[in-house]
Write a protein that holds these residues in place. Structure first.
Motif, PDB file in Angstrom:
ATOM      1  N   HIS A 104       0.771  -1.490  -0.002  1.00 22.54           N
ATOM      2  CA  HIS A 104      -0.079  -0.093  -0.087  1.00 22.54           C
ATOM      3  C   HIS A 104       0.851   1.354   0.183  1.00 22.54           C
ATOM      4  N   PHE A 105       2.175   1.218   0.565  1.00 23.44           N
ATOM      5  CA  PHE A 105       2.997   2.607   0.703  1.00 23.44           C
ATOM      6  C   PHE A 105       4.105   2.276   0.249  1.00 23.44           C
ATOM      7  N   ASP A 106       4.673   2.942  -0.889  1.00 21.88           N
ATOM      8  CA  ASP A 106       5.968   2.769  -1.553  1.00 21.88           C
ATOM      9  C   ASP A 106       7.140   3.236  -0.288  1.00 21.88           C
ATOM     10  N   SER A 107       6.759   3.907   0.716  1.00 23.31           N
ATOM     11  CA  SER A 107       8.045   4.140   1.774  1.00 23.31           C
ATOM     12  C   SER A 107       7.325   4.667   2.734  1.00 23.31           C
ATOM     13  N   LYS A 108       8.312   4.655   3.963  1.00 23.53           N
ATOM     14  CA  LYS A 108       7.722   5.093   5.347  1.00 23.53           C
ATOM     15  C   LYS A 108       7.342   6.618   5.204  1.00 23.53           C
ATOM     16  N   HIS A 109       7.979   7.064   4.584  1.00 20.12           N
ATOM     17  CA  HIS A 109       7.516   8.701   4.354  1.00 20.12           C
ATOM     18  C   HIS A 109       6.389   8.923   3.659  1.00 20.12           C
ATOM     19  N   ALA A 110       5.884   7.943   2.715  1.00 25.72           N
ATOM     20  CA  ALA A 110       4.585   8.260   2.074  1.00 25.72           C
ATOM     21  C   ALA A 110       3.394   7.769   3.347  1.00 25.72           C
ATOM     22  N   LEU A 111       3.875   6.731   3.902  1.00 26.91           N
ATOM     23  CA  LEU A 111       2.824   6.204   4.868  1.00 26.91           C
ATOM     24  C   LEU A 111       2.816   7.455   6.096  1.00 26.91           C
ATOM     25  N   MET A 112       3.587   8.106   6.289  1.00 27.72           N
ATOM     26  CA  MET A 112       3.776   8.850   7.427  1.00 27.72           C
ATOM     27  C   MET A 112       2.981  10.230   7.154  1.00 27.72           C
ATOM     28  N   VAL A 113       2.980  10.436   5.893  1.00 26.29           N
ATOM     29  CA  VAL A 113       2.248  11.588   5.245  1.00 26.29           C
ATOM     30  C   VAL A 113       0.666  11.358   5.132  1.00 26.29           C
ATOM     31  N   GLU A 114       0.389   9.865   4.568  1.00 27.64           N
ATOM     32  CA  GLU A 114      -0.929   9.519   4.388  1.00 27.64           C
ATOM     33  C   GLU A 114      -1.756   9.457   5.578  1.00 27.64           C
TER      34      GLU A 114
END
Length: 253
Positions: A104-114
């Protein structure tokens, strides 16, 4: 004398085989029989009402999984801070595999933002349900808006802890800071508009700069709310401070 009339399936209209003895079958197969049973279970439309095909149910499994993972980030942030939120820890908290999180998330940063975006959406949805609509009572509206910065219930206290964790992380993460500390200031603008409505109604103190007052109120309410979370101040003390400033800005509203 044998009836030579051709028998057809009541569901699909295909011919059915006639037995040598007994009544002819009304369905050509078990599949058509099952379809007929399901149709009988459905509520029949009123006479003369056209039958519309059922709408396709949206596939929301992906959205539910992303929300579940985001909620895991919130819990980790509130209880242990974002430094503890590794992808593996998030997967364990969400009770999904690490591969699901990575899907679902390409990176940890993308997950944090979402996760932050979803939390903003959730808070806005709940705030809209709690805050009265309209500017008929600017002072009451302003008080209700400032209450959203205070831990008046478990949900708002939880959200404050999550935002505090994000703020701490943004101090050392410029990419996250760009999202968390966006250039737009919708809350400050809304507070300034409420003060402006009070001014138009003749209920505001003279000589105010509504934008400066809005900046002070939003920043002050945020900091005071965190003081309550930390146990540094009581909720009653904080609300008294905010009431003082609202009364000072809109004494006649």
């Amino acid at each position: 004398m044998r009836d030579e009339k051709k028998a057809v399936c009541l569901m699909c209209g295909k011919p059915t085989s006639r037995p040598e003895r007994g009544r002819p079958p009304v369905y050509c197969s078990r599949s058509c029989q099952a379809r007929a049973y399901r149709r009988r279970k459905q509520r029949l439309p009123a006479p003369g009402v056209p039958v519309e095909p059922p709408e396709a149910r949206p596939t929301d499994v992906r959205a539910r999984q992303r929300r579940r993972i985001a909620e895991a980030v919130w819990r980790i942030a509130a209880e242990r801070g974002l430094d503890a939120a590794s992808m593996r820890t998030i997967a364990a908290e969400a009770r999904v595999s690490l591969r699901v999180v990575q899907y679902h998330f390409d990176s940890k940063h993308a997950l944090m933002v979402e996760a932050l975006r979803l939390l903003h959406e959730e808070n806005e949805r709940l705030a809209r349900a709690r805050i009265p609509v309209g500017m008929a009572d600017p002072r009451g509206l302003l008080r209700s808006l400032l209450d959203e910065f205070l831990p008046l219930d478990d949900q708002r206290a939880f959200a404050l802890r999550v935002f505090a964790a994000y703020y701490a992380r943004s101090l050392t993460d410029p990419a996250l800071a760009a999202v968390f500390l966006a250039a737009e200031q919708p809350l400050e603008r809304l507070v300034a508009d409420i003060i402006g409505a009070g001014e138009a109604a003749g209920g505001a103190a003279p000589g105010l700069d509504r934008n400066h007052e809005a900046d002070l109120l939003v920043a002050g309410a945020t900091g005071l709310g965190l003081d309550v979370v930390h146990g540094r101040r009581s909720l009653a003390e904080v609300r008294a401070v905010l009431d003082y400033h609202v009364e000072r800005i809109l004494p006649g509203a």
